[in-house]
Design a protein around this motif. Sequence first.
Motif, mmCIF file in Angstrom:
data_model
loop_
_atom_site.group_PDB
_atom_site.id
_atom_site.type_symbol
_atom_site.label_atom_id
_atom_site.label_comp_id
_atom_site.label_asym_id
_atom_site.label_seq_id
_atom_site.Cartn_x
_atom_site.Cartn_y
_atom_site.Cartn_z
ATOM 1 N N ARG A 56 -41.444 4.612 21.134
ATOM 2 C CA ARG A 56 -40.644 5.366 20.173
ATOM 3 C C ARG A 56 -39.286 5.665 20.768
ATOM 4 N NH1 ARG A 56 -42.128 11.532 19.432
ATOM 5 N NH2 ARG A 56 -40.244 11.265 18.275
ATOM 6 N N TRP A 57 -38.371 6.105 19.946
ATOM 7 C CA TRP A 57 -37.043 6.521 20.382
ATOM 8 C C TRP A 57 -37.015 8.038 20.471
ATOM 9 C CZ3 TRP A 57 -33.147 3.505 22.059
ATOM 10 C CH2 TRP A 57 -33.206 2.137 21.773
ATOM 11 N N LEU A 58 -36.398 8.557 21.528
ATOM 12 C CA LEU A 58 -36.170 9.991 21.685
ATOM 13 C C LEU A 58 -34.666 10.229 21.664
ATOM 14 C CD1 LEU A 58 -38.661 10.960 24.526
ATOM 15 C CD2 LEU A 58 -38.965 11.216 22.070
ATOM 16 N N TYR A 59 -34.245 11.313 21.061
ATOM 17 C CA TYR A 59 -32.828 11.615 20.931
ATOM 18 C C TYR A 59 -32.543 12.988 21.530
ATOM 19 C CZ TYR A 59 -33.616 7.943 17.577
ATOM 20 O OH TYR A 59 -34.005 6.773 16.991
ATOM 21 N N LYS A 60 -31.409 13.098 22.212
ATOM 22 C CA LYS A 60 -31.030 14.361 22.846
ATOM 23 C C LYS A 60 -29.527 14.549 22.704
ATOM 24 C CE LYS A 60 -30.898 16.810 27.179
ATOM 25 N NZ LYS A 60 -30.702 16.681 28.581
ATOM 26 N N VAL A 61 -29.114 15.766 22.387
ATOM 27 C CA VAL A 61 -27.698 16.096 22.283
ATOM 28 C C VAL A 61 -27.254 16.690 23.611
ATOM 29 C CG1 VAL A 61 -25.977 17.487 21.099
ATOM 30 C CG2 VAL A 61 -27.877 16.513 19.800
ATOM 31 N N ASN A 62 -26.219 16.118 24.232
ATOM 32 C CA ASN A 62 -25.626 16.670 25.457
ATOM 33 C C ASN A 62 -24.409 17.493 25.084
ATOM 34 O OD1 ASN A 62 -27.506 15.408 26.980
ATOM 35 N ND2 ASN A 62 -26.094 14.071 28.064
ATOM 36 N N HIS A 63 -24.293 18.665 25.682
ATOM 37 C CA HIS A 63 -23.187 19.567 25.370
ATOM 38 C C HIS A 63 -22.165 19.574 26.493
ATOM 39 C CE1 HIS A 63 -25.547 21.196 22.074
ATOM 40 N NE2 HIS A 63 -26.571 21.152 22.899
ATOM 41 N N ALA A 64 -20.882 19.531 26.136
ATOM 42 C CA ALA A 64 -19.808 19.673 27.123
ATOM 43 C C ALA A 64 -19.616 21.153 27.424
ATOM 44 C CB ALA A 64 -18.523 19.052 26.609
ATOM 45 N N THR A 65 -19.595 21.965 26.378
ATOM 46 C CA THR A 65 -19.517 23.424 26.503
ATOM 47 C C THR A 65 -20.456 24.013 25.465
ATOM 48 O OG1 THR A 65 -17.710 23.600 24.907
ATOM 49 C CG2 THR A 65 -17.098 23.351 27.228
ATOM 50 N N TYR A 66 -20.466 25.313 25.365
ATOM 51 C CA TYR A 66 -21.376 25.986 24.439
ATOM 52 C C TYR A 66 -21.177 25.533 22.995
ATOM 53 C CZ TYR A 66 -23.653 29.651 21.775
ATOM 54 O OH TYR A 66 -24.437 30.327 20.885
ATOM 55 N N GLU A 67 -19.932 25.314 22.597
ATOM 56 C CA GLU A 67 -19.664 25.000 21.198
ATOM 57 C C GLU A 67 -19.287 23.546 20.937
ATOM 58 O OE1 GLU A 67 -16.972 27.706 19.380
ATOM 59 O OE2 GLU A 67 -18.163 29.455 19.915
ATOM 60 N N SER A 68 -19.224 22.724 21.978
ATOM 61 C CA SER A 68 -18.835 21.342 21.731
ATOM 62 C C SER A 68 -19.936 20.379 22.174
ATOM 63 C CB SER A 68 -17.526 21.003 22.453
ATOM 64 O OG SER A 68 -17.727 20.972 23.840
ATOM 65 N N ILE A 69 -20.028 19.287 21.475
ATOM 66 C CA ILE A 69 -21.044 18.281 21.755
ATOM 67 C C ILE A 69 -20.385 17.121 22.489
ATOM 68 C CG2 ILE A 69 -22.599 16.632 20.681
ATOM 69 C CD1 ILE A 69 -22.859 18.748 18.398
ATOM 70 N N GLU A 70 -20.931 16.795 23.663
ATOM 71 C CA GLU A 70 -20.375 15.710 24.459
ATOM 72 C C GLU A 70 -20.790 14.359 23.890
ATOM 73 O OE1 GLU A 70 -20.494 14.072 29.062
ATOM 74 O OE2 GLU A 70 -21.324 16.020 28.587
ATOM 75 N N LYS A 71 -22.092 14.162 23.707
ATOM 76 C CA LYS A 71 -22.575 12.895 23.163
ATOM 77 C C LYS A 71 -24.045 13.010 22.779
ATOM 78 C CE LYS A 71 -23.509 9.425 26.007
ATOM 79 N NZ LYS A 71 -23.407 8.385 27.003
ATOM 80 N N LEU A 72 -24.498 12.016 22.047
ATOM 81 C CA LEU A 72 -25.902 11.915 21.685
ATOM 82 C C LEU A 72 -26.513 10.825 22.550
ATOM 83 C CD1 LEU A 72 -28.196 12.721 19.647
ATOM 84 C CD2 LEU A 72 -27.511 10.705 18.366
ATOM 85 N N LYS A 73 -27.645 11.119 23.190
ATOM 86 C CA LYS A 73 -28.341 10.136 24.011
ATOM 87 C C LYS A 73 -29.586 9.666 23.282
ATOM 88 C CE LYS A 73 -27.296 11.227 28.792
ATOM 89 N NZ LYS A 73 -27.896 11.585 30.069
ATOM 90 N N ALA A 74 -29.885 8.399 23.426
ATOM 91 C CA ALA A 74 -31.113 7.834 22.867
ATOM 92 C C ALA A 74 -31.866 7.166 24.005
ATOM 93 C CB ALA A 74 -30.794 6.825 21.772
ATOM 94 N N ARG A 75 -33.157 7.387 24.077
ATOM 95 C CA ARG A 75 -33.992 6.767 25.107
ATOM 96 C C ARG A 75 -35.175 6.081 24.441
ATOM 97 N NH1 ARG A 75 -30.177 6.656 27.601
ATOM 98 N NH2 ARG A 75 -29.560 8.027 29.282
ATOM 99 N N PHE A 76 -35.434 4.851 24.861
ATOM 100 C CA PHE A 76 -36.579 4.104 24.368
ATOM 101 C C PHE A 76 -37.716 4.353 25.344
ATOM 102 C CE2 PHE A 76 -39.194 0.278 24.021
ATOM 103 C CZ PHE A 76 -39.429 0.289 22.666
ATOM 104 N N VAL A 77 -38.795 4.954 24.887
ATOM 105 C CA VAL A 77 -39.881 5.348 25.788
ATOM 106 C C VAL A 77 -41.224 4.809 25.311
ATOM 107 C CG1 VAL A 77 -38.709 7.450 26.543
ATOM 108 C CG2 VAL A 77 -40.259 7.544 24.594
ATOM 109 N N ALA A 78 -42.111 4.613 26.276
ATOM 110 C CA ALA A 78 -43.481 4.186 25.971
ATOM 111 C C ALA A 78 -44.325 5.425 25.694
ATOM 112 C CB ALA A 78 -44.061 3.410 27.140
ATOM 113 N N LYS A 79 -45.273 5.288 24.798
ATOM 114 C CA LYS A 79 -46.224 6.369 24.511
ATOM 115 C C LYS A 79 -47.383 6.255 25.493
ATOM 116 C CE LYS A 79 -45.291 6.421 19.546
ATOM 117 N NZ LYS A 79 -45.906 6.207 18.230
#
Length: 140
Positions: A56-79
Amino acid sequence: MAMMSELVEIKPSSFEEAVEKPLSVNAMVEEDDSIVRNSVWEVVPRPTEKSVVGSRWLYKVNHATYESIEKLKARFVAKGFSQVEGIDYEETFAPVARYSSIRSILALSVQMGRKIHQMDVKTTFLNGVIDDEVYIECSF
């Protein structure tokens, strides 16, 4: 509250939802490029006599600061939870550094006048050696 609703809108909850958002698609393409570039696997017909692990794909939001979003990460992982001990694997091992060990190394480095370099490694799992064949079914 506005920040939370913005995060919910950015972070997809499923693959079907992710393919509708350009930010998610870019994150998945980046992860796929890393997998292909490092020759992580080869595509083969699904074996009938072997156990196949889902994915499955997992998604995570990385933050640069409290109110700003740096980037979205996607990881392909095995169950991996679908595997059975003694049949699909014999033992597990995940090297993890303890904070006390890190502090000791930092203190020793300062004492010895050494420089310390920090690295951000995206694909550490790719460096592990697996002696067995593992079959993963891509569900996308």
